[in-house]
Design a protein around this motif. Structure first.
Motif, PDB file in Angstrom:
ATOM      1  N   HIS A  16     -57.222 -21.961-125.606  1.00  0.00           N
ATOM      2  CA  HIS A  16     -58.351 -21.697-126.772  1.00  0.00           C
ATOM      3  C   HIS A  16     -58.252 -20.218-127.829  1.00  0.00           C
ATOM      4  CE1 HIS A  16     -59.978 -25.060-124.983  1.00  0.00           C
ATOM      5  NE2 HIS A  16     -60.731 -25.230-126.049  1.00  0.00           N
TER       6      HIS A  16
ATOM      7  N   GLU B  72     -70.005 -15.396-114.594  1.00  0.00           N
ATOM      8  CA  GLU B  72     -69.266 -15.042-115.853  1.00  0.00           C
ATOM      9  C   GLU B  72     -68.411 -16.133-116.405  1.00  0.00           C
ATOM     10  OE1 GLU B  72     -68.195 -10.667-113.781  1.00  0.00           O
ATOM     11  OE2 GLU B  72     -66.459 -11.879-114.258  1.00  0.00           O
TER      12      GLU B  72
ATOM     13  N   GLY C 165     -67.675 -15.835-122.638  1.00  0.00           N
ATOM     14  CA  GLY C 165     -67.453 -14.307-122.632  1.00  0.00           C
ATOM     15  C   GLY C 165     -68.665 -13.691-122.143  1.00  0.00           C
ATOM     16  N   GLY C 166     -69.898 -14.387-122.007  1.00  0.00           N
ATOM     17  CA  GLY C 166     -70.940 -13.456-121.462  1.00  0.00           C
ATOM     18  C   GLY C 166     -71.062 -14.028-120.109  1.00  0.00           C
ATOM     19  N   LYS C 167     -72.240 -13.082-119.585  1.00  0.00           N
ATOM     20  CA  LYS C 167     -72.682 -13.218-118.123  1.00  0.00           C
ATOM     21  C   LYS C 167     -74.139 -12.966-117.656  1.00  0.00           C
ATOM     22  CE  LYS C 167     -72.671  -8.640-116.174  1.00  0.00           C
ATOM     23  NZ  LYS C 167     -72.167  -7.737-115.256  1.00  0.00           N
TER      24      LYS C 167
ATOM     25  N   VAL D  74     -61.706 -19.683-129.481  1.00  0.00           N
ATOM     26  CA  VAL D  74     -62.787 -19.193-128.643  1.00  0.00           C
ATOM     27  C   VAL D  74     -62.580 -18.004-128.164  1.00  0.00           C
ATOM     28  CG1 VAL D  74     -64.362 -19.743-126.655  1.00  0.00           C
ATOM     29  CG2 VAL D  74     -63.443 -21.577-127.854  1.00  0.00           C
ATOM     30  N   PHE D  75     -61.386 -17.644-127.789  1.00  0.00           N
ATOM     31  CA  PHE D  75     -61.196 -16.363-127.264  1.00  0.00           C
ATOM     32  C   PHE D  75     -59.956 -15.891-128.171  1.00  0.00           C
ATOM     33  CE2 PHE D  75     -62.864 -18.377-123.448  1.00  0.00           C
ATOM     34  CZ  PHE D  75     -64.100 -17.730-123.319  1.00  0.00           C
TER      35      PHE D  75
ATOM     36  N   TYR E 298     -65.355 -22.315-122.407  1.00  0.00           N
ATOM     37  CA  TYR E 298     -65.632 -22.351-123.847  1.00  0.00           C
ATOM     38  C   TYR E 298     -66.669 -22.958-124.204  1.00  0.00           C
ATOM     39  CZ  TYR E 298     -63.356 -27.098-123.335  1.00  0.00           C
ATOM     40  OH  TYR E 298     -62.796 -28.372-122.828  1.00  0.00           O
TER      41      TYR E 298
ATOM     42  N   GLU F  65     -66.821 -17.792-111.568  1.00  0.00           N
ATOM     43  CA  GLU F  65     -66.252 -18.082-113.011  1.00  0.00           C
ATOM     44  C   GLU F  65     -66.289 -19.562-113.161  1.00  0.00           C
ATOM     45  OE1 GLU F  65     -63.057 -14.396-113.834  1.00  0.00           O
ATOM     46  OE2 GLU F  65     -62.427 -16.337-112.719  1.00  0.00           O
TER      47      GLU F  65
ATOM     48  N   ASP G  65     -65.446  -8.260-123.744  1.00  0.00           N
ATOM     49  CA  ASP G  65     -66.369  -9.372-123.144  1.00  0.00           C
ATOM     50  C   ASP G  65     -66.864  -9.173-121.720  1.00  0.00           C
ATOM     51  OD1 ASP G  65     -66.263 -11.371-125.490  1.00  0.00           O
ATOM     52  OD2 ASP G  65     -64.596 -12.422-124.505  1.00  0.00           O
ATOM     53  N   HIS G  66     -67.757  -9.849-121.450  1.00  0.00           N
ATOM     54  CA  HIS G  66     -68.304  -9.833-120.029  1.00  0.00           C
ATOM     55  C   HIS G  66     -67.621 -10.361-118.966  1.00  0.00           C
ATOM     56  CE1 HIS G  66     -71.671  -7.262-121.073  1.00  0.00           C
ATOM     57  NE2 HIS G  66     -71.740  -7.594-122.285  1.00  0.00           N
ATOM     58  N   ILE G  67     -66.641 -11.058-119.155  1.00  0.00           N
ATOM     59  CA  ILE G  67     -65.712 -11.856-118.443  1.00  0.00           C
ATOM     60  C   ILE G  67     -64.156 -11.262-118.275  1.00  0.00           C
ATOM     61  CG2 ILE G  67     -66.850 -13.750-118.648  1.00  0.00           C
ATOM     62  CD1 ILE G  67     -64.483 -14.643-120.515  1.00  0.00           C
ATOM     63  N   ARG G  68     -63.200 -11.591-117.321  1.00  0.00           N
ATOM     64  CA  ARG G  68     -61.964 -11.331-117.205  1.00  0.00           C
ATOM     65  C   ARG G  68     -61.086 -11.679-118.319  1.00  0.00           C
ATOM     66  NH1 ARG G  68     -58.533 -13.569-113.155  1.00  0.00           N
ATOM     67  NH2 ARG G  68     -59.727 -15.412-113.415  1.00  0.00           N
TER      68      ARG G  68
ATOM     69  N   THR H  45     -66.237 -18.047-118.215  1.00  0.00           N
ATOM     70  CA  THR H  45     -64.827 -18.000-118.655  1.00  0.00           C
ATOM     71  C   THR H  45     -64.657 -19.276-119.427  1.00  0.00           C
ATOM     72  OG1 THR H  45     -64.377 -18.751-116.396  1.00  0.00           O
ATOM     73  CG2 THR H  45     -64.137 -16.551-117.053  1.00  0.00           C
TER      74      THR H  45
ATOM     75  N   LYS I  34     -64.384 -15.496-108.408  1.00  0.00           N
ATOM     76  CA  LYS I  34     -63.424 -14.958-109.387  1.00  0.00           C
ATOM     77  C   LYS I  34     -62.382 -14.426-108.604  1.00  0.00           C
ATOM     78  CE  LYS I  34     -64.194 -10.820-112.346  1.00  0.00           C
ATOM     79  NZ  LYS I  34     -64.868  -9.798-112.734  1.00  0.00           N
TER      80      LYS I  34
ATOM     81  N   ARG J  56     -64.322 -12.554-127.454  1.00  0.00           N
ATOM     82  CA  ARG J  56     -64.760 -13.761-128.026  1.00  0.00           C
ATOM     83  C   ARG J  56     -64.826 -13.608-129.397  1.00  0.00           C
ATOM     84  NH1 ARG J  56     -70.005 -15.953-128.622  1.00  0.00           N
ATOM     85  NH2 ARG J  56     -69.978 -18.348-129.306  1.00  0.00           N
TER      86      ARG J  56
ATOM     87  N   HIS K 208     -57.914 -20.188-121.505  1.00  0.00           N
ATOM     88  CA  HIS K 208     -58.122 -18.762-122.480  1.00  0.00           C
ATOM     89  C   HIS K 208     -56.938 -18.899-123.599  1.00  0.00           C
ATOM     90  CE1 HIS K 208     -61.280 -16.096-120.510  1.00  0.00           C
ATOM     91  NE2 HIS K 208     -61.562 -17.602-120.593  1.00  0.00           N
TER      92      HIS K 208
END
Ligand SMILES: [Cu+2]
Ligand SMILES: [Cu+2]
Lengths: 213, 566
Positions: free
Chosen positions: A145, B193, B233-235, A65-66, B197, B121, A89-92, B195, B155, A55, A142
């Motif tokens: 964005h 998570e 992007g956070g979790k 955003v990403f 925006y 997600e 990031d903390h996501i895929r 994912t 996920k 991000r 993704h």
């Protein structure tokens, strides 16, 4: 012990799929460090790129955003490209390349996916011809964005649209207008100018059509 | 002086037109409805027919699901065993990430895992794209109708589309948010998570959860009272050890009035504790539970999850109107006013009629007990009616009603967010059931059986007795041909509802024949925009005005050039 053995046996078939690797942290699809694409006599050279995704790389681009830390790479034909893909990031996130020859890369794709903070490295060999390949993260919204880039071989055959900071989107956004004192004044001026123009036009028509003594 | 007034009037009208024209150009390209009339088959050959059969995968018993679009049984096996325990070939037949569901640590030694990690997600369906005006990651609720949704999703791994050529979403990304099932007493970590925006959270409505977790961090999902936002992007990890069973909910608690309606709500079922009780952690798309828990199987033959929800198309269009999250946030948080809103589409398990018939049928046999768990995720009251059956309400909001006081009835009214557990008995005794057949069940608040006012639509589905299933598990319907409803033209109001009701189409459109002929003649329907008519009218009026004010000169010219006299 038996459990662990059974587990290893169960997961073994992944190794059997050529170019595929998968574990809890990451996944690689269609890795190809050895087989030459058609038209390449040999591997022209080795090159490694480090790609960071997250991000925070969207910060320079308002409304994004990403993003990756870069939006465009150029490589020579028949290069063996090693991609070190770092997810911050903390996501895929994914580094997914499209449009590769499907005989070597099923569905024309090469993919590295990292399931959270961490990294993964994999290589593939690029074909000889001049082409721009799409690189993106195919998680819903993704690419849309900002997580979109291009990989140009032999200079590429053009630029892709909507790369943050590089190219314009195909469908640009419309932004709501901000009404300030100045824009209101301009609008009023334009209105008067318009009216004056119409009045002038009418006067001209009349001057031409009316009989004068 | 008067003349000048007229001129100003004309100028004013012209300006007004210009403004109208611009205004007509600006609104969101929200048209989420697909192009021309397109007929679809009742059952498209999308999924292997073998998926419908009862089977055993990796030792997991999977019940049959006799509908056109059944759940992927391999995914069901992975949901039951966990992605860490299921075999690799099975996992490869799903689109789940390897760390999607972790099940381990049989603490009490009763044969099932007691430590569960569930990763979620957030996916946007039918969203916008800077590269196309068509929605992306599509999910149609009815022929040609694709409102944008946000959903929680298991996920997954790889592409978010069905395949590399399709814009259709990966089948695991769909409405409603998946039903989550855990066992009473399990230690469950739900990892969100983000994912998406926008910021989101999870609130575990009705599920036994402490206000803070072991580390003292917020666990209630309310950004104003227990914790901050989970940013893109956070979790965040929500930790629970639920002591009470029941049908509960999980939903986002950020801007709840819109995020919930956008689809960030699902059922959360806590199953009673039993030995060797491997529960089906996700029920994607809700509907039939193909691996019911031990406690449910003690009393029931089958179990179904039914989530009702509704869509205000104006809200869902906002997401399709821009790619800039700041613009979407502005339109959604400040310009959209829920107090002026009305719901337009009504969904059962993410689809409206006729698509409900492809996947949300309750397929039964005589003398069965079927457990139905219902959630009203709409903004307003719901009153579900079951034709041919009276069912018994066993639980309100997950809590059992004193058996002596349980009510048997044929209307099940639910306030928003309310849950009912029903016992549907298929014994033909004139009370519980009137015999086998194809019995519809639907909302009796009648807008619920429409799709933006077009009937039949909305949340209509059916209880179908197996003896009434025909080839390819399509119900043997005895009424009119349903193919007209599997047509985008029907829900775009381009087709008379009673078209061809008899040989001479006595209740069709008065000008249907002519319109049809014209259409086939020039290949496409002519646009009949009211704005165009208005502009044309104004232009003609303006010309007439000029002619009138110069009538003397006009007459002179007419005499001179046409009649040839002076
Ligand atoms: Cu990504
Ligand atoms: Cu939310």
């Amino acid at each position: 012990m038996i459990r662990i053995l059974a587990w290893i046996l169960l997961w073994l078939p992944v190794a059997a799929l050529p170019g595929h690797r998968m574990d809890m942290d990451s996944m690689v699809m269609n890795e190809n460090p050895t087989r030459l694409p058609q038209g390449c006599a040999e591997i022209a050279g080795d090159r490694t790129i480090t790609v960071r995704a997250g991000r925070k790389y969207a910060k320079p681009f308002p409304g994004v955003v990403f993003a990756y830390d870069r939006q465009s790479w150029e490589v020579a034909p028949c290069t063996r490209l090693t991609v070190r893909f770092i997810n911050e990031d903390h996501i895929r996130h994914q580094f997914m390349v499209h449009g590769l020859p499907p005989d070597l890369y099923p569905m024309g794709m090469f993919t590295i996916e990292v399931s959270g903070p961490g990294e993964e490295t994999a290589s593939f060999i690029l074909p000889p011809y001049k082409k721009t390949y799409l690189v993106h993260c195919d998680i819903a919204q993704h690419t849309e964005h900002g997580m979109k880039a291009q990989l140009k071989v032999a200079g590429g055959d053009g630029d892709l649209a909507s790369l943050p900071g590089l190219t314009k989107p195909v469908r640009p956004d419309r932004y709501p207008s901000r009404w300030t004192g100045r824009s209101l004044l301009l609008l009023a001026l334009a209105l008067f100018a318009g009216m004056a123009l119409i009045w002038l036009g009418r006067w001209l028509i009349r001057a031409m059509t009316e009989d004068r003594p | 002086m008067q003349r000048r007034g007229k001129i100003y009037g004309a100028v004013g009208i012209l300006l007004f037109c210009a403004v109208l024209d611009v205004a007509a150009d600006i609104p969101p390209p929200s048209v989420s409805e697909v192009g021309k009339s397109a007929k679809e088959p009742f059952c498209p050959p999308e999924r292997p027919a073998e998926w419908r059969d009862a089977q055993k995968i990796d030792g997991v018993e999977i019940q049959e699901e006799r509908v056109c679009l059944p759940d992927n049984p391999y995914a069901v096996a992975a949901f039951v065993k966990g992605t860490n325990n299921v075999s690799m070939p099975t996992l490869m037949k799903t689109r789940l990430a390897a760390d999607s569901i972790i099940k381990r640590n049989d603490r009490d030694g009763d044969g099932d895992p007691d430590e569960i990690i569930i990763k979620l997600e957030v996916a946007e369906l039918n969203g916008a794209s800077p590269d196309t005006t068509e929605p992306v990651h599509t999910f149609a609720i009815a022929p040609g109708i694709r409102p944008a949704f946000w959903v929680f999703a298991p996920k997954v791994r790889g592409m978010a589309t069905k395949d590399e050529h399709s814009t259709e979403a990966n089948p695991l990304l769909r409405v409603p948010s998946p039903v989550i099932r855990v066992e009473q007493g399990d230690t469950v970590r739900i990892v969100l998570e983000n994912t998406h925006y926008f910021p989101h959270t999870i609130h575990l409505h009705g599920v036994d959860h402490p206000f803070v977790d072991a580390k003292g961090e917020g666990n209630d999902g309310v950004p104003q009272t227990s914790e901050g936002f989970i940013l893109p992007g956070g979790k965040r990890v929500y930790e629970i050890t639920p002591r009470q069973p029941g049908t509960m909910i999980y939903h986002c608690h950020v801007q709840t009035h819109t995020h919930l309606a956008m689809g960030l709500i699902g059922m959360f079922v806590v199953e009673e504790n039993r030995p060797d009780n491997w529960v089906q952690t996700f029920n994607v798309g809700a509907g039939k539970v193909r691996h019911p828990s031990r406690a449910v199987l003690e009393r029931y033959d089958q179990e179904y999850d039914l989530q009702y929800q509704a869509v205000d198309k104006e809200l869902h269009e906002i997401v399709q109107s821009s790619n800039d999250p700041r613009v979407i946030a502005r339109r959604m948080n400040r310009e959209y006013d829920l107090t002026d809103a009305t719901e337009d589409y009504f969904l059962l398990n993410g689809r409206s009629f006729p698509y409900t018939l492809r996947e949300s049928l309750i397929v039964v046999e005589p003398d069965q007990n079927v457990k139905l768990r219902m959630l009203n995720a709409q903004g307003e009251l719901l009153a579900v009616h079951t034709h041919g059956h009276k069912a018994t309400i066993t639980h309100y909001d997950g809590i059992e009603v004193n058996p002596a006081a349980q009510i048997t009835r044929d209307i099940f009214d639910m306030a928003p967010a309310q849950r009912l557990d029903l016992k549907l008995t298929t014994t033909n005794d004139g009370l519980h059931n009137y015999g086998p057949g194809i019995w519809v069940f639907h909302d009796h608040v009648e807008r619920g059986i429409t799709t933006d006012g077009m009937n039949p639509g909305g949340n209509i589905s059916a209880i179908v007795y197996k003896s009434y299933l025909g080839a390819d598990d399509v119900p043997k319907l005895q009424g009119i041909d349903l193919s007209r409803y599997f047509d985008t033209a029907f829900y775009r109001r381009q087709m008379p509802v009673w078209q061809d009701i008899d040989e001479w189409d006595s209740l069709g459109d008065p000008d249907a024949r002519q319109a049809e002929a014209a259409e086939s003649a020039d290949g496409e329907t002519r646009k009949r925009s009211p704005l165009r008519h208005l502009l044309l009218g104004l232009l003609l009026g303006f010309l007439a005005y000029i002619l009138f004010t110069n009538r003397e000169r006009g007459r002179e010219l007419f005499c001179q050039y046409v009649l040839g006299r002076k």
